[in-house]
Write a protein that holds these residues in place. Structure first.
Motif, PDB file in Angstrom:
ATOM      1  N   LEU A 295       0.797  -1.215   0.000  1.00  0.00           N
ATOM      2  CA  LEU A 295       0.000   0.000   0.000  1.00  0.00           C
ATOM      3  C   LEU A 295       0.837   1.277   0.000  1.00  0.00           C
ATOM      4  CD1 LEU A 295      -2.829  -1.101   2.458  1.00  0.00           C
ATOM      5  CD2 LEU A 295      -2.683  -1.429   0.001  1.00  0.00           C
ATOM      6  N   ASP A 296       2.160   1.196  -0.143  1.00  0.00           N
ATOM      7  CA  ASP A 296       3.018   2.376  -0.248  1.00  0.00           C
ATOM      8  C   ASP A 296       3.601   2.480  -1.652  1.00  0.00           C
ATOM      9  OD1 ASP A 296       2.646   3.151   2.395  1.00  0.00           O
ATOM     10  OD2 ASP A 296       4.329   1.930   3.095  1.00  0.00           O
ATOM     11  N   GLU A 297       2.806   2.147  -2.629  1.00  0.00           N
ATOM     12  CA  GLU A 297       3.305   2.022  -3.992  1.00  0.00           C
ATOM     13  C   GLU A 297       3.183   3.289  -4.817  1.00  0.00           C
ATOM     14  OE1 GLU A 297       0.791  -1.171  -5.242  1.00  0.00           O
ATOM     15  OE2 GLU A 297       1.174  -2.117  -3.331  1.00  0.00           O
TER      16      GLU A 297
ATOM     17  N   VAL B 130       5.244   4.050  -8.372  1.00  0.00           N
ATOM     18  CA  VAL B 130       4.410   4.103  -9.581  1.00  0.00           C
ATOM     19  C   VAL B 130       4.571   5.459 -10.264  1.00  0.00           C
ATOM     20  CG1 VAL B 130       2.010   4.206 -10.383  1.00  0.00           C
ATOM     21  CG2 VAL B 130       2.768   2.316  -8.933  1.00  0.00           C
ATOM     22  N   GLY B 131       4.553   6.526  -9.476  1.00  0.00           N
ATOM     23  CA  GLY B 131       4.765   7.862 -10.039  1.00  0.00           C
ATOM     24  C   GLY B 131       6.124   7.977 -10.703  1.00  0.00           C
ATOM     25  N   SER B 132       7.139   7.369 -10.098  1.00  0.00           N
ATOM     26  CA  SER B 132       8.479   7.380 -10.666  1.00  0.00           C
ATOM     27  C   SER B 132       8.525   6.649 -11.999  1.00  0.00           C
ATOM     28  CB  SER B 132       9.450   6.746  -9.668  1.00  0.00           C
ATOM     29  OG  SER B 132      10.725   6.633 -10.233  1.00  0.00           O
TER      30      SER B 132
ATOM     31  N   ALA C  25       6.214   2.682 -19.885  1.00  0.00           N
ATOM     32  CA  ALA C  25       5.881   3.016 -18.494  1.00  0.00           C
ATOM     33  C   ALA C  25       4.417   2.698 -18.207  1.00  0.00           C
ATOM     34  CB  ALA C  25       6.173   4.492 -18.230  1.00  0.00           C
ATOM     35  N   ARG C  26       3.542   3.081 -19.108  1.00  0.00           N
ATOM     36  CA  ARG C  26       2.113   2.805 -18.933  1.00  0.00           C
ATOM     37  C   ARG C  26       1.856   1.307 -18.872  1.00  0.00           C
ATOM     38  NH1 ARG C  26      -0.770   5.419 -23.272  1.00  0.00           N
ATOM     39  NH2 ARG C  26      -1.003   7.200 -21.908  1.00  0.00           N
ATOM     40  N   SER C  27       2.519   0.550 -19.728  1.00  0.00           N
ATOM     41  CA  SER C  27       2.351  -0.898 -19.739  1.00  0.00           C
ATOM     42  C   SER C  27       2.799  -1.510 -18.416  1.00  0.00           C
ATOM     43  CB  SER C  27       3.144  -1.504 -20.905  1.00  0.00           C
ATOM     44  OG  SER C  27       3.035  -2.897 -20.897  1.00  0.00           O
ATOM     45  N   ALA C  28       3.925  -1.066 -17.891  1.00  0.00           N
ATOM     46  CA  ALA C  28       4.425  -1.592 -16.614  1.00  0.00           C
ATOM     47  C   ALA C  28       3.459  -1.248 -15.482  1.00  0.00           C
ATOM     48  CB  ALA C  28       5.817  -1.035 -16.316  1.00  0.00           C
ATOM     49  N   VAL C  29       2.975  -0.020 -15.463  1.00  0.00           N
ATOM     50  CA  VAL C  29       2.045   0.388 -14.401  1.00  0.00           C
ATOM     51  C   VAL C  29       0.713  -0.338 -14.553  1.00  0.00           C
ATOM     52  CG1 VAL C  29       0.742   2.329 -13.421  1.00  0.00           C
ATOM     53  CG2 VAL C  29       3.182   2.587 -13.943  1.00  0.00           C
ATOM     54  N   LEU C  30       0.246  -0.519 -15.779  1.00  0.00           N
ATOM     55  CA  LEU C  30      -0.999  -1.255 -15.992  1.00  0.00           C
ATOM     56  C   LEU C  30      -0.878  -2.684 -15.453  1.00  0.00           C
ATOM     57  CD1 LEU C  30      -3.863  -1.444 -17.165  1.00  0.00           C
ATOM     58  CD2 LEU C  30      -2.805  -2.154 -19.322  1.00  0.00           C
TER      59      LEU C  30
ATOM     60  N   GLN D  44      -4.148   8.920  -7.126  1.00  0.00           N
ATOM     61  CA  GLN D  44      -3.263  10.093  -7.098  1.00  0.00           C
ATOM     62  C   GLN D  44      -2.032   9.863  -7.966  1.00  0.00           C
ATOM     63  OE1 GLN D  44      -2.526  10.796  -2.954  1.00  0.00           O
ATOM     64  NE2 GLN D  44      -4.581  11.606  -2.594  1.00  0.00           N
ATOM     65  N   ALA D  45      -1.473   8.675  -7.893  1.00  0.00           N
ATOM     66  CA  ALA D  45      -0.257   8.372  -8.653  1.00  0.00           C
ATOM     67  C   ALA D  45      -0.492   8.332 -10.156  1.00  0.00           C
ATOM     68  CB  ALA D  45       0.342   7.050  -8.183  1.00  0.00           C
ATOM     69  N   THR D  46      -1.687   7.950 -10.579  1.00  0.00           N
ATOM     70  CA  THR D  46      -1.980   7.792 -12.010  1.00  0.00           C
ATOM     71  C   THR D  46      -2.854   8.911 -12.576  1.00  0.00           C
ATOM     72  OG1 THR D  46      -3.907   6.403 -11.551  1.00  0.00           O
ATOM     73  CG2 THR D  46      -1.793   5.267 -11.863  1.00  0.00           C
TER      74      THR D  46
END
Length: 156
Positions: A30-32, A36-38, A48-53, A78-80
């Motif tokens: 839960l501290d991701e 994710v923002g990075s 980057a979008r693919s990795a976050v998805l 918030q991050a996305t």
């Protein structure tokens, strides 16, 4: 030495992608948001979008019905927030959670959502969602999945 004998070097973008997949896993649950923002600052936005998805789908799937899901979704929102596609996927996970937990949800929301959400919701246990998608799902695949769910395991 021919081309088959030469050692294969992993392309830099593959290494970055693997690192991006691993970054959010290196922090406490839960501290991701920060990692994710990075990841989303990478110059290759598609990667980057693919990795976050992938991360969103993996974590949301794991947390989907648990009590930590709402707090996690808020931090990921918030991050996305700067990426409309990722923000929409997170909203769809929130909608899928509401459907699965039989919470209140907007009847038009599944119909306005992606094919991914419709396919997931068509297999849900919420009768209203399944019936709605059996009749009005965007694709034949969604409608067929929902109809099969109704025929072989009527949701309650």
């Amino acid at each position: 030495m021919n081309r088959h004998d030469a050692p294969c070097e992993e392309p830099a973008e593959h290494l970055r992608f693997a690192a991006h997949l691993n970054e959010p896993r290196q922090v406490a649950d839960l501290d991701e948001a920060a990692p994710v923002g990075s990841v989303l600052t990478d110059r290759d936005q598609a990667m980057a979008r693919s990795a976050v998805l992938r991360h969103l789908d993996r974590r949301a799937g794991a947390l989907h019905l648990g009590p930590a899901s709402d707090r996690w979704a808020e931090s990921m929102a918030q991050a996305t927030a700067g990426d409309p596609f990722l923000a929409a996927r997170l909203r769809e996970w929130t909608l899928l959670r509401a459907i699965a937990l039989r919470r209140s949800w907007d009847r038009d929301a599944p119909l306005a959502s992606s094919g991914w959400l419709q396919r997931e919701a068509a297999a849900a246990s919420d009768a209203e969602a399944v019936e709605l998608l059996a009749e009005h799902g965007r694709t034949r695949r969604t409608r067929t999945t929902a109809r099969a769910r109704l025929e072989h395991g009527q949701p309650h």
